[in-house]
Structure formats: C-alpha cells, structure tokens
Scaffold this motif. Structure first.
Motif: not given
Length: 432
Positions: A31-33, A259-263, A328-330, A335-338
């Motif tokens: 996610g970070r890279n 899908v990214s949110v649910y990931a 946690i998402p950060i 992204s900000d939206e996710v």
C-alpha cells in the motif's frame, strides 16, 4: 484448570495472530510503495491463496482431534497412526493443490472480478505464493499436531521467526528493490518455508518420531480425518469466501475505490477473527483429550473459559478499531478518499466481531467433540447467508448495504448457533 487452559490458548492465539499478520504486512508495504491498486490486487488474490493454509489447517486439525481422543483413551499406537496418516495426507494434498492452482489461477482471478491492471497485480502476487504451496500446507498442518503434543510455545516461536523473516524480506524486496506485489508474495512464502522447516525438525525429534508403517495411508483413518477436517478447513477458508462476495459487490456499487476500502477493513477484521479462532483451536487439544478420558467437568470448564476469553477479545477488538478507525487506513498509505470511506465503514464490521466470538468457539467445540454436522452448518452457512443478503440488501442501501450485510450474516448464524448449542447441550450428545 484455568492455568492449563491459558498455557494452550495464549500461544495458539499468538500463532494465529502471526498467520494473519502475514497478509497485513504485505498490505502495509504494498500500500505504501505501490498504492491503492496494489492493495486491491492482493485483496482480490487473497481468497485463492487462502486455499493453501485452509487445506493444511483442515487436515492437521482433523488428525490432531483423533490423536488427542485416542491418546486420552490410552490407544497410543492408534494415536501415532493418525499422526502418520495426517502427515502423508498433508504432503499429497499440498502437491495436488499446487498443480491445481498452477492450472486454474488466472481464470479464477477473472471470475473474482479482476481485469486490467488489477488482474496484473493479483497475478504477480499469487504466482510466487503458489510456488510455496507445499511449504504452507505442511507448516499449517503440522502446527495443530505439535500443539496437541504440548509444544505450544515452540510453535509460537516458529511462527514469530517466519513472521520476522517476512517483514525483513518485504522491506528488501518491496521497498529497496522495488519488486512490488511480486516481492511481497516471495517474502511471504520464504517466511512460511522457514516455519515449515522448524516445525518439521521438531516433528522428527526422537520422542515424536514415527515408524514407516505409521505413514501408510489407511482409508478408515483418512475418512475420519477428513470428516472432522472439513470444518476447520471451512473455518479458515470461509472468511476468504466472504472476501470474494464482498469484493464482487464492492466493485459493483463502489468500483476499485470500494475494493481498496474493503482491503484495509478485511486485513484488520480477519486478524481479530484469527485471534478468536486461536482461542477455539487452542482449547481443542484439552477438549478432545477430556473427551477421550470421559472427563465431563473438564470439558465444561474449558468450554466456559473459551467463551469468556473470546468475548473479551472481541469487545477489546471493537473498541480498538473504533478508536483507531481514522488512523489505521493511513498506516496502509491509502488516499484521503479511501481513508474517509474506511473510517465510516469500520464500526459496521467491528460490531460483527461480538457475534464471531460466539460462532468461532461454538464451531471449534463442535468439531473438537466430533459433532461434525453442527459444525458444517455453522462454517458453511455463513458465506451462504452472506451471499443471499448481498443479493438483497445493497439493492436498497447501495454500498452501505454491502457493508451492513457482513455483520448481519454473522447475527443470523449466531442465532442458529445458539439453537444448535442448546439442542446439543440438552441431549448431552457430546459424551462419547
């Protein structure tokens, strides 16, 4: 009794937690890279990769239940034969599963909804995972056997060693050498291979060593192992079937962003669910042993301790997730939206952990006492109920209905579990 319970359960919880953290660590580095698309790619592929540890866990738990029961009855030779048959089944099953995945993984990923760049990411991740199929099946299958031997602490340490190897290689391959999701997949199988080697060394120690005739497959033993193993197999795989259905509807109502949110959500929720499964599976050796010894009070005491521990962990998990829902998402580099959408959905999923706690312990109790039909209903009922809810609820509530369907399915299954547990307890059918 309480001390003995926690001597088995705490290391089991930690071992399951480390197995869940493998996927989280991959997600963190990717996610970070790589970004949101890499995170979504791993999540799309993960249910297929989960077949591997599910097979190992199912066979290993099936064999370990019968090992403990026969050992409790004093049939030590028969107990050894169950262990030998379990190992042979793990080896053969791992080879067959690897062949199956090599042939089918691409069309299955497309069925899961992957296409374009999302499909490329998913394939890059899973190709390395498939190469390590036999490693993963043997490591996850030997762990229940070693736990029933009483080697709960060494098993936990083996899991830690594999986990640390995964972290170091994730950093090197994903961050330093920029191999992306493929590097994350390679790091995962390397860590699991180390765990397998350590487990195998302990398994082959002189006090545990078996004769060659113990490894000869016997159909009666294999049938017994499979009859019990179907439940822990499904218990390990079921959350990933849930991921398939959730990704499918998330794509329909929210696209790649959903899908990214649910990931992110599935990583954290699944990790807590594994802790709860650790409570259930950690209590299994004692329950099965007491069943063999016909120790009724011992079974009741372990059962009550398991329920109390699981509910406590579920409440703690809910509180932690709620308080950290924006942070946690950060950590995953979203992204900000996710991040915003994930923080909104997290509490909806977290409330389902309370129901999961009851379900996991009840299911583990049923297969530990060989009440296979009841455990089948709870294990395989969850994805079926979720599928039906996903067909209906999102039509009215859109993406919010997708999120709500998950805890709602767990509530329905909890009601079913209470009915089955009450019926079983009333008849005292667990007494063997």
């Amino acid at each position: 009794m309480t001390k003995r319970f926690f001597q088995f359960v705490l290391p089991s919880m930690l071992a399951f937690a480390f197995s869940g953290v493998y996927a989280i660590v991959d997600g963190l580095f990717v996610g970070r890279n790589v970004g949101d698309i890499g995170l979504a790619g791993i999540n799309i592929a993960y249910p297929l990769t989960a077949l591997i540890p599910a097979l190992g866990t199912g066979i290993g738990m099936g064999g370990s239940v019968y090992y403990s029961i026969e050992y409790g009855k004093g049939n030590k030779e028969k107990a050894k034969e169950y262990v030998g048959n379990t190992f042979s089944s793990l080896l053969i099953g791992g080879i067959l599963l690897m062949i199956f995945l090599v042939v089918t993984y691409e069309p299955i990923l497309k069925i899961f909804g992957a296409s374009g760049e999302l499909l490329v990411m998913a394939e890059d991740y899973i190709e390395f995972i498939i190469l390590g199929t036999v490693f993963q099946v043997l490591s996850t299958g030997l762990i229940p056997i070693l736990r029933n031997y009483g080697a709960v602490l060494p098993v936990m340490l083996f899991m830690i060693c594999g986990f640390m190897t995964n972290i170091v290689l994730d950093y090197l391959l994903v961050v330093e050498y920029q191999y992306g999701v493929a590097g994350a997949g390679l790091a995962t199988i390397a860590g699991q291979a180390l765990t397998m080697v350590l487990c195998f060394i302990l398994f082959m120690k002189k006090e545990h060593r078996l004769s060659l005739h113990h490894y000869k497959l016997r159909m009666s033993y294999l049938k017994s192992i499979v009859s019990v193993g179907i439940s822990p197999f499904g218990l390990t795989l079921s959350p990933n079937i849930v991921i398939i259905f959730m990704n499918w509807k998330a794509l329909e109502f929210g696209g790649d962003i959903a899908v990214s949110v649910y990931a992110v959500i599935s990583y954290i929720i699944y990790a807590v669910q594994l802790l709860l499964q650790g409570v259930g599976d950690g209590s299994q050796p004692l329950i099965s042993l007491f069943i063999g010894e016909k120790n009724i009070e011992g079974v009741k005491k372990i059962r009550h301790l398991a329920y109390g521990t699981a509910v406590f962990m579920a409440v703690l998990g809910f509180i932690s997730i709620y308080l950290l829902r924006y942070h946690i998402p950060i950590v995953f580099g979203t992204s900000d939206e996710v991040t915003r959408l994930t923080a909104y959905a997290f509490p909806v999923f977290a409330i389902g952990l309370i129901f999961t706690a009851y379900l996991r312990i009840t299911t583990s109790y049923f297969y530990a006492t060989r009440k296979n039909l009841f455990s089948y209903i709870l294990v395989y009922g969850e994805p079926i109920v979720l599928f039906l809810l996903l067909l209906l609820v999102p039509e009215f509530l859109k993406l919010g209905g997708v999120w709500i369907s998950s805890p709602l399915s767990q509530l329905v299954l909890t009601i079913v579990a209470v009915i089955l547990y009450t019926k079983e307890k009333k008849k005292a059918v667990w007494i063997i």
